[in-house]
Design a protein around this motif. Sequence first.
Motif, PDB file in Angstrom:
ATOM      1  N   LEU A 172      -5.608  46.061  -0.521  1.00  0.00           N
ATOM      2  CA  LEU A 172      -6.698  46.708  -1.245  1.00  0.00           C
ATOM      3  C   LEU A 172      -6.533  46.659  -2.757  1.00  0.00           C
ATOM      4  CD1 LEU A 172      -7.132  49.917   0.950  1.00  0.00           C
ATOM      5  CD2 LEU A 172      -8.738  48.008   0.796  1.00  0.00           C
ATOM      6  N   THR A 173      -5.333  46.410  -3.222  1.00  0.00           N
ATOM      7  CA  THR A 173      -5.084  46.413  -4.665  1.00  0.00           C
ATOM      8  C   THR A 173      -4.914  45.010  -5.236  1.00  0.00           C
ATOM      9  OG1 THR A 173      -2.702  46.698  -4.269  1.00  0.00           O
ATOM     10  CG2 THR A 173      -4.019  48.703  -4.587  1.00  0.00           C
ATOM     11  N   ASP A 174      -5.281  43.992  -4.457  1.00  0.00           N
ATOM     12  CA  ASP A 174      -5.106  42.607  -4.923  1.00  0.00           C
ATOM     13  C   ASP A 174      -6.444  41.868  -4.968  1.00  0.00           C
ATOM     14  OD1 ASP A 174      -4.229  40.135  -5.641  1.00  0.00           O
ATOM     15  OD2 ASP A 174      -3.175  39.692  -3.761  1.00  0.00           O
ATOM     16  N   PRO A 175      -7.059  41.786  -6.160  1.00  0.00           N
ATOM     17  CA  PRO A 175      -8.349  41.104  -6.274  1.00  0.00           C
ATOM     18  C   PRO A 175      -8.237  39.577  -6.320  1.00  0.00           C
ATOM     19  CG  PRO A 175      -7.938  42.625  -8.117  1.00  0.00           C
ATOM     20  CD  PRO A 175      -6.645  42.378  -7.427  1.00  0.00           C
ATOM     21  N   GLU A 176      -7.030  39.046  -6.425  1.00  0.00           N
ATOM     22  CA  GLU A 176      -6.899  37.616  -6.693  1.00  0.00           C
ATOM     23  C   GLU A 176      -7.400  36.717  -5.562  1.00  0.00           C
ATOM     24  OE1 GLU A 176      -3.581  34.359  -8.083  1.00  0.00           O
ATOM     25  OE2 GLU A 176      -3.672  36.316  -9.068  1.00  0.00           O
ATOM     26  N   GLY A 219     -16.721  58.076   0.499  1.00  0.00           N
ATOM     27  CA  GLY A 219     -16.172  57.620   1.770  1.00  0.00           C
ATOM     28  C   GLY A 219     -15.552  56.241   1.722  1.00  0.00           C
ATOM     29  N   PHE A 220     -15.206  55.747   0.516  1.00  0.00           N
ATOM     30  CA  PHE A 220     -14.631  54.402   0.404  1.00  0.00           C
ATOM     31  C   PHE A 220     -13.362  54.267   1.236  1.00  0.00           C
ATOM     32  CE2 PHE A 220     -11.526  51.574  -1.601  1.00  0.00           C
ATOM     33  CZ  PHE A 220     -12.219  50.371  -1.563  1.00  0.00           C
ATOM     34  N   GLU A 221     -12.534  55.292   1.241  1.00  0.00           N
ATOM     35  CA  GLU A 221     -11.277  55.216   1.980  1.00  0.00           C
ATOM     36  C   GLU A 221     -11.529  55.016   3.473  1.00  0.00           C
ATOM     37  OE1 GLU A 221      -8.390  54.961   0.694  1.00  0.00           O
ATOM     38  OE2 GLU A 221      -8.960  55.362  -1.385  1.00  0.00           O
ATOM     39  N   GLU A 222     -12.562  55.671   3.988  1.00  0.00           N
ATOM     40  CA  GLU A 222     -12.912  55.521   5.406  1.00  0.00           C
ATOM     41  C   GLU A 222     -13.326  54.080   5.697  1.00  0.00           C
ATOM     42  OE1 GLU A 222     -16.323  57.173   8.547  1.00  0.00           O
ATOM     43  OE2 GLU A 222     -16.024  58.160   6.610  1.00  0.00           O
ATOM     44  N   LEU A 223     -14.118  53.520   4.805  1.00  0.00           N
ATOM     45  CA  LEU A 223     -14.564  52.144   4.969  1.00  0.00           C
ATOM     46  C   LEU A 223     -13.378  51.185   4.856  1.00  0.00           C
ATOM     47  CD1 LEU A 223     -17.718  50.657   3.253  1.00  0.00           C
ATOM     48  CD2 LEU A 223     -15.574  49.396   3.301  1.00  0.00           C
ATOM     49  N   ALA A 224     -12.550  51.392   3.854  1.00  0.00           N
ATOM     50  CA  ALA A 224     -11.439  50.484   3.598  1.00  0.00           C
ATOM     51  C   ALA A 224     -10.396  50.527   4.701  1.00  0.00           C
ATOM     52  CB  ALA A 224     -10.794  50.832   2.257  1.00  0.00           C
ATOM     53  N   ASP A 225     -10.302  51.648   5.399  1.00  0.00           N
ATOM     54  CA  ASP A 225      -9.286  51.791   6.444  1.00  0.00           C
ATOM     55  C   ASP A 225      -9.479  50.777   7.569  1.00  0.00           C
ATOM     56  OD1 ASP A 225      -6.974  53.304   7.422  1.00  0.00           O
ATOM     57  OD2 ASP A 225      -8.323  53.870   9.068  1.00  0.00           O
TER      58      ASP A 225
END
Length: 259
Positions: free
Chosen positions: A222-226, A204-210
Amino acid sequence: MSGLLAGKRILVTGVLTDASIAFHVARLAQDEGAEVVLTGFGRLSLVERISRRLPKPAPVIELDVQNAEHLDGLAARVGEHLGEDANLDGVVHSIAFAPQDALGGNFLNTGWDSVATAVEVSAYSLKSLTMALLPLLERRGGSVVGLDFDAQLAWPKYDWMGVAKAALEATNRYLARDLGGRNIRCNLVSAGPIKSMAAKSIPGFEELADVWNTRAPIGWELTDPEPAARGVVALLSDWFPKTTGEIVHVDGGVHMMGA
């Protein structure tokens, strides 16, 4: 040598892929003048391969935080790379794990063994890692920085990992209390969600990240850890000399938003 971490020696745990926050902490630390040592668990050859993508390849030490022998010998193994009399200026704790039955909406049915594993690996290890490295950290003081995910709220599917993160936050405060007299600072960076190897293990990561797509007032990628990695590096530096027991949110502002 110039840079925010010039002349410092930093140990970074949790580097598994170059998409992880920990990898970008190691990269930025080197860019800012630090000497970096990595630890890895299990797939050491993968960590060594990822290490070669850093500006300067870093040595990799095997570390299972549930293995007393690994912890007991950690300071000596770090010393092999930094020199027997070397100090350690910073430690980055980027370690978390929960068995599958402790995640994904199974909160009411999860047994103690799985809960205990989640808490030991994700929270207690902040204490055990720090104490293992204390002989090196206390030589001239240092900074311990852990990676957190906001434990103020109950998140969808996060379940016992959320409880473990709450334990991590409490552990950080008590470490800060007890190590302040040795000039060791202990802080956390509470980061927004990142699409990393760890995220793939959360049902359910996508649900959380939304949530971040709609509620981050300053935006969140979501794709930038910096951004989170920069927060860690800042806390490792001398620019926060009297900040300890703190949780710095690097999450686009979601933590403070109401309805």
